[in-house]
Motif scaffolding. Structure first.
Motif, PDB file in Angstrom:
ATOM      1  N   SER A   1       0.829  -1.213   0.000  1.00  0.00           N
ATOM      2  CA  SER A   1       0.000   0.000   0.000  1.00  0.00           C
ATOM      3  C   SER A   1       0.855   1.252   0.000  1.00  0.00           C
ATOM      4  CB  SER A   1      -0.919   0.005   1.229  1.00  0.00           C
ATOM      5  OG  SER A   1      -1.813  -1.081   1.200  1.00  0.00           O
ATOM      6  N   TRP A   2       1.874   1.282   0.846  1.00  0.00           N
ATOM      7  CA  TRP A   2       2.702   2.482   0.954  1.00  0.00           C
ATOM      8  C   TRP A   2       3.457   2.777  -0.336  1.00  0.00           C
ATOM      9  CZ3 TRP A   2       5.466   1.448   6.320  1.00  0.00           C
ATOM     10  CH2 TRP A   2       4.503   1.425   7.325  1.00  0.00           C
ATOM     11  N   PHE A   3       3.834   1.721  -1.074  1.00  0.00           N
ATOM     12  CA  PHE A   3       4.595   1.891  -2.308  1.00  0.00           C
ATOM     13  C   PHE A   3       3.731   1.584  -3.535  1.00  0.00           C
ATOM     14  CE2 PHE A   3       7.768   1.440   0.958  1.00  0.00           C
ATOM     15  CZ  PHE A   3       8.724   2.388   0.595  1.00  0.00           C
ATOM     16  N   ASN A   4       2.442   1.852  -3.404  1.00  0.00           N
ATOM     17  CA  ASN A   4       1.523   1.722  -4.528  1.00  0.00           C
ATOM     18  C   ASN A   4       1.991   2.599  -5.690  1.00  0.00           C
ATOM     19  OD1 ASN A   4      -1.028   2.913  -5.993  1.00  0.00           O
ATOM     20  ND2 ASN A   4      -1.688   0.970  -5.120  1.00  0.00           N
ATOM     21  N   ARG A   5       1.725   2.151  -6.911  1.00  0.00           N
ATOM     22  CA  ARG A   5       2.168   2.897  -8.103  1.00  0.00           C
ATOM     23  C   ARG A   5       1.722   4.361  -8.067  1.00  0.00           C
ATOM     24  NH1 ARG A   5       3.805   5.929 -10.967  1.00  0.00           N
ATOM     25  NH2 ARG A   5       4.043   5.932 -13.224  1.00  0.00           N
TER      26      ARG A   5
ATOM     27  N   PHE B   1      15.950   5.864 -16.305  1.00  0.00           N
ATOM     28  CA  PHE B   1      14.778   6.321 -15.564  1.00  0.00           C
ATOM     29  C   PHE B   1      14.698   5.550 -14.250  1.00  0.00           C
ATOM     30  CE2 PHE B   1      13.896   6.892 -20.043  1.00  0.00           C
ATOM     31  CZ  PHE B   1      13.299   8.149 -20.115  1.00  0.00           C
ATOM     32  N   ALA B   2      14.183   6.228 -13.225  1.00  0.00           N
ATOM     33  CA  ALA B   2      14.062   5.584 -11.920  1.00  0.00           C
ATOM     34  C   ALA B   2      12.745   5.968 -11.271  1.00  0.00           C
ATOM     35  CB  ALA B   2      15.225   5.976 -11.011  1.00  0.00           C
ATOM     36  N   PHE B   3      12.216   5.043 -10.472  1.00  0.00           N
ATOM     37  CA  PHE B   3      11.083   5.338  -9.610  1.00  0.00           C
ATOM     38  C   PHE B   3      11.606   5.796  -8.248  1.00  0.00           C
ATOM     39  CE2 PHE B   3       7.625   2.477 -11.642  1.00  0.00           C
ATOM     40  CZ  PHE B   3       7.015   3.588 -12.208  1.00  0.00           C
ATOM     41  N   PHE B   4      11.008   6.878  -7.746  1.00  0.00           N
ATOM     42  CA  PHE B   4      11.271   7.365  -6.401  1.00  0.00           C
ATOM     43  C   PHE B   4       9.949   7.425  -5.635  1.00  0.00           C
ATOM     44  CE2 PHE B   4      14.865   8.817  -8.798  1.00  0.00           C
ATOM     45  CZ  PHE B   4      15.928   8.888  -7.903  1.00  0.00           C
ATOM     46  N   HIS B   5      10.051   7.441  -4.319  1.00  0.00           N
ATOM     47  CA  HIS B   5       8.889   7.597  -3.457  1.00  0.00           C
ATOM     48  C   HIS B   5       9.081   8.888  -2.665  1.00  0.00           C
ATOM     49  CE1 HIS B   5       5.996   6.878  -0.214  1.00  0.00           C
ATOM     50  NE2 HIS B   5       5.446   5.947  -0.966  1.00  0.00           N
TER      51      HIS B   5
ATOM     52  N   ILE C   1       8.021  -6.521  -3.780  1.00  0.00           N
ATOM     53  CA  ILE C   1       7.102  -5.418  -4.084  1.00  0.00           C
ATOM     54  C   ILE C   1       7.369  -5.033  -5.526  1.00  0.00           C
ATOM     55  CG2 ILE C   1       6.264  -3.164  -3.385  1.00  0.00           C
ATOM     56  CD1 ILE C   1       6.073  -5.335  -1.213  1.00  0.00           C
ATOM     57  N   SER C   2       6.434  -5.302  -6.406  1.00  0.00           N
ATOM     58  CA  SER C   2       6.694  -5.205  -7.843  1.00  0.00           C
ATOM     59  C   SER C   2       6.628  -3.771  -8.345  1.00  0.00           C
ATOM     60  CB  SER C   2       5.681  -6.057  -8.615  1.00  0.00           C
ATOM     61  OG  SER C   2       5.900  -5.952 -10.004  1.00  0.00           O
ATOM     62  N   PHE C   3       7.755  -3.329  -8.958  1.00  0.00           N
ATOM     63  CA  PHE C   3       7.797  -2.025  -9.614  1.00  0.00           C
ATOM     64  C   PHE C   3       8.124  -2.147 -11.102  1.00  0.00           C
ATOM     65  CE2 PHE C   3       9.725  -1.212  -5.308  1.00  0.00           C
ATOM     66  CZ  PHE C   3       8.603  -0.637  -4.749  1.00  0.00           C
ATOM     67  N   GLY C   4       8.818  -3.240 -11.467  1.00  0.00           N
ATOM     68  CA  GLY C   4       9.377  -3.339 -12.809  1.00  0.00           C
ATOM     69  C   GLY C   4       8.359  -3.274 -13.912  1.00  0.00           C
TER      70      GLY C   4
END
Length: 415
Positions: free
Chosen positions: A156-160, A207-211, A268-271
């Motif tokens: 939940s905290w790292f939801n897309r 490119f990178a995902f950040f929170h 926790i899937s981000f890819g």
């Protein structure tokens, strides 16, 4: 980053001096945890939460393991309470009985994690805490149950919806670039010059995902090469002396390295989201891009051949291509999924096994993992959803006709 993400980052980046103006709280960790769960005042709760996090950060592994065992044993659900609450809900399905069942079914440690996360900067600390748990409790069923609580909250905290996609380039802050070098797990970045070659040219992207709660920590990043045609060698793709092209001249985007950065976010899937978002963004920037592929390692190939008692000749290109195609397409675990972890990732995202290439990775790591063979997974944006559904439902592996033919040839040779 969006304005909202900037605002959140500013709030979260505030730092609090440990223990400023307060006496040290030397109570045992179980007492502190119980106090935090029962705290009703915000200031008191923040003080206790900060103390727990600081105390945990200073612990040795044996102390951390003792803390995790307390969470597993003393902050678990009560089966008796759950059964009673479920019986009450079954007898009368009301808001009250449902609320009571939800409360009974949630272990107190989940609320502990939530309250710890109220401390500014605590999200990073909790991610690090889970990394410790995964490392120390890998074979302990009770501790694995604690990990399920972490995963439940982190999903939940790292939801897309909370993730921010940021381009990484040669002008990015130095501390971010240093982390790209440190985290890169597929093709090691040997120097700042090597990093510059991957970021500065017009036909290279990252490119990178950040929170917002971890604004200086990339969660996952992907390196992309813009090319003409589908490449079959990582050394050629990353060569110091190569012919650069303008982005507008490219017809193919190659995802040649995808790295998960945070051990505490394993599972926790981000890819999937990252690749699809990057592909969509690049399509808008460069309408001439028609093909989206990876150039991926095959980390389990040599291990599988060895386990199967099969011999191989790394200098026989066609034989190696056939063995690799068969391994990726037909070799399955007991649960019906492919052996190869990278294959499971991309096929689960809806990609298709497109081509395999012998002598594609001449590095020591590439030779040890796959005798130098690499694979292209094709992301056909019109078919990824269909491929994903078929793989999820029946473990059906999407593959090109060339891969199917090579696999069949290997199967016949191995019979």
């Amino acid at each position: 980053m969006t304005l909202l993400a900037d605002m959140l980052s500013t709030l979260i980046e505030r730092t609090y001096r440990a223990g400023a103006g307060a006496r040290a709280d030397n109570r045992p960790m179980p007492d502190l945890a119980a106090d935090l769960i029962g705290a009703t005042g915000e200031i008191t709760g923040l003080t206790v939460a900060r103390t727990i996090l600081e105390r945990y950060a200073a612990m040795q592994d044996d102390e951390k393991l003792e803390f995790f065992r307390h969470l597993a044993d003393e902050m678990n659900i009560s089966p008796r309470a759950v059964r009673a609450a479920l019986d009450a809900y079954e007898a009368a399905q009301t808001r009250t009985t449902y609320g009571a069942f939800m409360a009974a079914a949630e272990p107190p440690r989940q609320e502990l994690f939530r309250r710890l996360n109220q401390v500014p900067g605590a999200t990073s600390a909790l991610v690090a805490m889970r990394a410790d748990l995964l490392r120390l409790g890998r074979t302990d069923d009770a501790l694995q149950a604690v990990d399920l609580d972490f995963r439940h909250l982190f999903a939940s905290w790292f939801n897309r919806g909370f993730l921010v996609l940021r381009p990484i380039n040669w002008q990015s802050p130095a501390h971010i670039l240093e982390k790209i070098i440190a985290y890169e797990a597929v093709h090691a970045i040997d120097s700042w010059d090597d990093l510059r070659r991957r970021l500065e040219p017009e036909d290279r992207r990252c490119f990178a995902f950040f929170h917002p709660a971890m604004p200086d920590e990339p969660l996952i990043f992907v390196q992309v090469a813009l090319t003409r045609g589908v490449p079959g060698s990582i050394q050629t793709l990353l060569a110091e002396e190569r012919d650069q092209i303008a982005g507008e001249q490219a017809d193919t985007a190659v995802f040649y390295s995808i790295t998960n950065c945070q051990a505490g976010l394993a599972g926790i899937s981000f890819g999937n989201s990252l690749i699809k978002q990057v592909a969509a963004d690049l399509s808008l920037e460069f309408p001439g891009l028609k093909t989206f592929v990876t150039l991926s390692p095959i980390p389990g190939l040599v291990r599988w051949l060895t386990a199967e008692g099969r011999s191989w000749d790394a200098d026989d290109d066609e034989a190696m291509r056939a063995l690799a195609a068969h391994y990726l397409f037909a070799a399955k675990r007991g649960d019906g999924l492919p052996f190869d972890p990278v294959a499971r990732f991309h096929l689960g995202n809806g990609a298709l096994i497109h081509q395999v290439h012998a002598r594609a990775d001449t590095s020591e790591k590439g030779q040890a993992q796959s005798a130098g063979v690499m694979v292209n997974y094709l992301y056909d944006l019109n078919k990824v959803s269909q491929n994903h559904e078929r793989f999820a439902a029946s473990h059906d592996v999407a593959a090109s006709s060339d891969i199917r033919s090579l696999s069949a040839a290997a199967e016949k040779a191995l019979a």
